[in-house]
Design a protein around this motif. Structure first.
Motif, short mmCIF file in Angstrom:
data_model
loop_
_atom_site.label_atom_id
_atom_site.label_comp_id
_atom_site.label_asym_id
_atom_site.label_seq_id
_atom_site.Cartn_x
_atom_site.Cartn_y
_atom_site.Cartn_z
N ASP A 1 28.75 31.23 -2.17
CA ASP A 1 29.08 30.60 -0.88
C ASP A 1 30.59 30.65 -0.63
O ASP A 1 31.37 30.10 -1.42
CB ASP A 1 28.63 29.13 -0.89
CG ASP A 1 27.13 28.96 -1.09
OD1 ASP A 1 26.37 29.50 -0.28
OD2 ASP A 1 26.74 28.30 -2.07
N SER B 1 24.87 27.15 -6.50
CA SER B 1 23.74 26.97 -5.58
C SER B 1 22.41 27.27 -6.24
O SER B 1 22.25 28.27 -6.95
CB SER B 1 23.92 27.88 -4.37
OG SER B 1 22.77 27.80 -3.55
N ARG B 2 21.44 26.41 -5.93
CA ARG B 2 20.06 26.65 -6.39
C ARG B 2 19.35 27.60 -5.44
O ARG B 2 18.21 27.97 -5.67
CB ARG B 2 19.31 25.33 -6.47
CG ARG B 2 19.85 24.43 -7.58
CD ARG B 2 19.20 23.07 -7.58
NE ARG B 2 19.78 22.24 -8.61
CZ ARG B 2 19.23 22.04 -9.81
NH1 ARG B 2 18.09 22.60 -10.10
NH2 ARG B 2 19.83 21.28 -10.70
C1 BG6 Z 1 28.04 25.91 -3.94
C2 BG6 Z 1 28.65 25.46 -2.64
O1 BG6 Z 1 28.10 27.30 -4.03
O2 BG6 Z 1 26.67 25.51 -4.03
C3 BG6 Z 1 28.47 23.98 -2.44
O3 BG6 Z 1 30.01 25.77 -2.65
C4 BG6 Z 1 26.99 23.61 -2.57
O4 BG6 Z 1 28.96 23.60 -1.17
C5 BG6 Z 1 26.47 24.10 -3.93
O5 BG6 Z 1 26.82 22.20 -2.49
C6 BG6 Z 1 25.01 23.78 -4.16
O6 BG6 Z 1 24.22 24.53 -3.27
P1 BG6 Z 1 22.66 24.34 -3.05
O7 BG6 Z 1 22.30 25.56 -2.24
O8 BG6 Z 1 22.01 24.33 -4.39
O9 BG6 Z 1 22.48 23.06 -2.32
#
Ligand code: BG6
Ligand code: MG
Length: 215
Positions: free
Chosen positions: A10, A115-116
């Protein structure tokens, strides 16, 4: 000699950092917690749960375990809805050309993301096949700013840290990479310019050979 390139997702590969912000902003407004892009800097790169904890800290609020879990699910629902049409046009400037070229030249590429939803996004943007290893938020015990995600990515590539470069846009990610002993290239976010080894506005600006000569 740099053989491995490890990318945050992201804000480095894809323009989804704004979607995360918009979803958190909606929740902050509902909770009546003052929240702007300035405060959001602290959330960037953190896991979903750690982001909510950081938001609640900002508002000096505490909520039940059940409400916490409900908000996490709600945030992900809003976020996923906002990216339901995500495709290759959402890749950030220079990304596709850069990863294509490095892949052709036999560099090993990895993703190291909190991120998931990383696998889903890589698939939708049709770049998943470029990466030898993808470590996402489901695969680590300790999320950024802990270095585990990047250490696992370099192990997945079978390379020592000294032969890898990490690309990051978030303060927590730069801290994670530094703690792990990686070279870190800051991308796009001027707030991290002074804490990384080298800074570029976008991937199209990065010349790997010149960087290698400089280290
Ligand atoms: C990171 C982002 O890559 O992933 C964060 O920079 C985000 O802003 C985090 O909260 C978790 O992402 P997700 O998709 O698992 O909610
Ligand atoms: Mg990021």
């Amino acid at each position: 000699m740099i053989k491995g390139l490890i990318f945050d997702l992201d804000g480095v590969l894809v323009s989804t950092e704004t979607n995360h912000y918009v979803a958190w902003k909606l929740i902050a407004d509902e909770l009546k917690i003052p929240f702007t892009e300035k405060e959001n800097e602290k959330l960037k790169g953190l896991s979903r749960a750690d982001s909510l904890s950081a938001l609640l800290d900002l508002g000096k609020r505490s909520i039940s375990h059940l409400k916490f879990k409900t908000i996490l699910d709600y945030k992900n629902k809003i976020y996923l809805k906002s990216i339901e049409k995500i495709n290759q046009s959402n890749l950030l400037p220079g990304v596709l050309e850069f990863i294509k070229e490095k892949h052709e030249k036999n560099h090993l590429l990895a993703v190291g993301s909190s991120s998931r939803n990383a696998h889903f996004i890589l698939k939708k943007t049709k770049i998943d096949h470029f990466f030898t290893c993808v470590i996402d938020g489901n695969m680590v015990k300790k999320p950024k700013p802990d270095p585990e995600v990047f250490i696992n990515a370099s192990s997945g590539l079978g390379l020592p840290r000294s032969e890898c470069l990490v690309f990051e846009d978030a303060e927590s990610g730069v801290i994670a990479a530094k703690k792990g002993g990686f070279h870190v290239i800051g991308v796009g976010n001027l707030k991290i310019k002074d804490s990384c080894d080298y800074f570029i506005k976008n991937m199209g600006e990065f010349d790997l050979s010149s960087y290698e000569e400089s280290i």
